[in-house]
Design a protein around this motif. Structure first.
Motif, PDB file in Angstrom:
ATOM      1  N   LYS A 104     111.255  67.304   5.689  1.00 40.59           N
ATOM      2  CA  LYS A 104     111.752  66.671   6.920  1.00 40.59           C
ATOM      3  C   LYS A 104     110.606  66.410   7.889  1.00 40.59           C
ATOM      4  N   ARG A 108     109.301  62.712   9.317  1.00 35.23           N
ATOM      5  CA  ARG A 108     109.073  62.386  10.738  1.00 35.23           C
ATOM      6  C   ARG A 108     107.675  61.815  10.939  1.00 35.23           C
ATOM      7  N   ASN A 111     107.576  58.344   9.568  1.00 32.95           N
ATOM      8  CA  ASN A 111     108.281  57.428  10.477  1.00 32.95           C
ATOM      9  C   ASN A 111     107.401  57.056  11.660  1.00 32.95           C
ATOM     10  N   THR A 112     106.692  58.023  12.192  1.00 32.54           N
ATOM     11  CA  THR A 112     105.777  57.763  13.299  1.00 32.54           C
ATOM     12  C   THR A 112     104.670  56.807  12.870  1.00 32.54           C
TER      13      THR A 112
END
Length: 134
Positions: A104, A108, A111-112
């Motif tokens: 997870k 993240r 995604n950033t």
């Protein structure tokens, strides 16, 4: 630029697939836990698990030798199997939980990075359009 975005997107998808797989395994383990609890309830309520009454002319020594000892040994064997399976499931759940968190966090992070690359790409496209105007 687009290759980087595609690479990060595919990596993100792989990690999301891994998380989905792990969550499915956790669901299976939860179902097995419910089955284990149901089995435990059945053991406490079922007459099969109670020690049979001695026959009318059976003395205590033969009752103990022929009925009680085999009954207790059977219960011990069954309980040992259940405990081993429970401990294996518990260990597997712990491993899955420790696997999910880093995945997870990696998603993240990806995604950033994807957002940053999209912003950079938009900025470069705007700059390119300005140069095309001249």
């Amino acid at each position: 630029m687009n290759n980087e975005i595609q690479s990060l997107t595919s990596t993100k998808q792989e990690l999301q697939d891994n998380i989905t797989t792990i969550q499915n395994q956790m669901t299976i383990i939860k179902k097995e836990k419910q089955t284990f609890q149901q089995f435990t309830r059945e053991i406490t309520d079922d007459d099969f698990w109670n020690i049979p009454e001695p026959s009318t002319f059976m003395n205590a020594k033969s009752y103990h030798k022929k009925i009680v000892i085999p009954f207790i040994n059977g219960i011990k064997t069954t309980i040992n199997r259940m405990i081993k399976k429970y401990l294996n499931l518990l260990h597997e759940v712990d491993n899955l939980k420790t696997s999910v968190l880093p995945l997870k966090m990696k998603i993240r992070e990806l995604n950033t990075q994807i957002d940053q690359l999209f912003d950079r790409n938009r900025h470069l496209e705007k700059t390119l359009q300005k140069y095309k105007k001249y």
